[in-house]
Design an enzyme around this catalytic site. Structure first.
Site, short mmCIF file in Angstrom:
data_model
loop_
_atom_site.label_atom_id
_atom_site.label_comp_id
_atom_site.label_asym_id
_atom_site.label_seq_id
_atom_site.Cartn_x
_atom_site.Cartn_y
_atom_site.Cartn_z
N GLY A 41 0.84 -1.25 -0.01
CA GLY A 41 0.09 0.02 -0.08
C GLY A 41 0.74 1.34 0.18
O GLY A 41 0.40 2.43 -0.05
N GLN A 99 -13.79 19.76 10.55
CA GLN A 99 -13.31 19.64 11.96
C GLN A 99 -12.50 20.91 12.14
O GLN A 99 -11.00 20.89 12.20
CB GLN A 99 -12.27 18.38 11.95
CG GLN A 99 -12.89 17.04 12.11
CD GLN A 99 -12.02 16.05 11.93
OE1 GLN A 99 -11.05 15.95 12.80
NE2 GLN A 99 -11.93 15.03 10.97
N LYS A 194 -32.28 22.24 12.48
CA LYS A 194 -32.36 20.66 12.36
C LYS A 194 -31.67 20.39 13.89
O LYS A 194 -30.99 21.10 14.33
CB LYS A 194 -31.69 20.13 11.34
CG LYS A 194 -30.14 20.46 11.19
CD LYS A 194 -29.27 19.80 10.14
CE LYS A 194 -27.95 20.01 10.03
NZ LYS A 194 -27.26 19.39 8.84
N THR A 228 -29.43 15.39 5.32
CA THR A 228 -30.18 16.82 5.71
C THR A 228 -30.77 17.35 4.50
O THR A 228 -31.95 17.80 4.58
CB THR A 228 -29.09 17.74 6.02
OG1 THR A 228 -28.35 17.20 7.18
CG2 THR A 228 -29.40 19.19 6.45
#
Length: 312
Positions: A41, A99, A194, A228
């Site tokens: 990998g 984030q 929401k 959403t």
């Protein structure tokens, strides 16, 4: 006119489709870069032509998997070691941007970590589009050219010639973006409130504003699982909306997103091609942002302002 010998454009594996269009707009050839992969990998990057003394532009969106970010970091490191004059990271979709702060104790700030990695690798400039939060620009110690997908999305919305148009934000956090669209188009703004039990799961949603008899366009920065956006469309149709469309900058579309959109009450979702989309959903339309990025690269090379190419 820019000197075609003064710069070079290279692409990561999964953003080559966009880099080729950028190069076509710039009138140059895409640089030759080889990605060698090992059986475990691991992979290595090598430039197959000299980049010494050149302004290098590396096109790579850092959407999952993490290999895309690692590829970009290795491309930057290889360019630095090959004596490039400047290293410009062109990241149409900046991953980990959600984030951007500590929203609860003991969590990472992924956007800052990615910015630190790019800074440490050695970029001289970042060119990106529609960051999830504008303050992410401050995470970098180099110039950041922050582009806006509104440059391609707004002309498309105008071409639809919808009457009784209403712009809506699928959550309160996106109200600033939606309000900018509403002001430009001269139409009312509606908000959705929401509540979530956990990430990617919407518990309930309320509409703040009038949608009855209106053609609604939901505006967001990205569509991930589409929970959403499809929930908002269903609620608005139930409230009497004539039609509901959506537009977003980044086509993340993970997990059940395509199936949700296809089976939803949405007429269509219009997004840019900052992320490749290869799934089967007739309601997804992608607009190309290659010309916008090519023009920004051209202006960077000519030391010209980029702000006057923004619609809003």
């Amino acid at each position: 006119m820019i000197d075609q010998n003064s710069f070079m454009v290279f692409a990561g594996t999964n953003t080559k489709y966009l880099a080729e269009k950028i190069c076509k707009s710039l009138g140059c050839q895409l640089g030759n870069l080889v990605m060698t992969k090992f059986s475990d990998g691991e992979f290595a990057v090598s430039y197959e032509q000299s980049i010494r003394g050149r302004d290098v532009f590396l096109v790579q969106s850092t959407f999952p998997p993490s290999d895309n970010l690692m590829e970009l970091l290795l491309m930057i490191d290889a360019a630095k070691r090959a004596s490039a004059k400047s290293i410009n990271a062109v990241i149409p979709y900046f991953g980990w941007a959600r984030q951007d702060r500590k929203d609860k104790p003991r969590v990472s700030i992924g956007a800052k970590l990615v910015a630190d990695l790019l800074n440490a690798a050695g970029i001289d400039r970042l060119i990106t589009m529609d960051l999830h939060a504008d303050q992410i620009q401050g995470f970098f110690d180099v110039p950041v050219d922050h582009l806006y997908a509104s440059g391609v999305l707004l002309p498309y919305l105008q071409s639809l010639n919808l009457d009784n148009l209403v712009i809506a934000s699928p959550d309160v956090g996106g109200s600033k973006r939606a309000n900018t669209f509403a002001k430009y188009l001269g139409c009312p703004l509606v908000l959705c409130n929401k509540t979530r039990s956990r990430a990617n799961v919407v518990d309930s949603m309320q509409i703040i504003g009038e949608v009855k008899g209106k053609n609604v366009v939901l505006v967001d920065d990205m569509v991930d699982t589409a929970g959403t956006i499809t929930k908002a469309a269903d609620v608005m149709i139930a409230e009497g909306a004539k039609s509901v469309r959506a537009c977003a900058s980044h086509c993340v579309m993970s997990g059940p997103a395509s199936e949700r959109v296809q089976n939803s009450t949405l007429e269509e979702i219009v997004m840019t091609n900052s992320i490749p989309y290869n799934q089967n959903c007739s309601k997804i339309k992608q607009l190309c942002v290659a010309d916008m990025f090519a023009e920004t690269i051209r202006r960077v090379l000519e030391n010209k302002s980029i702000s006057d190419q923004y619609i809003i």
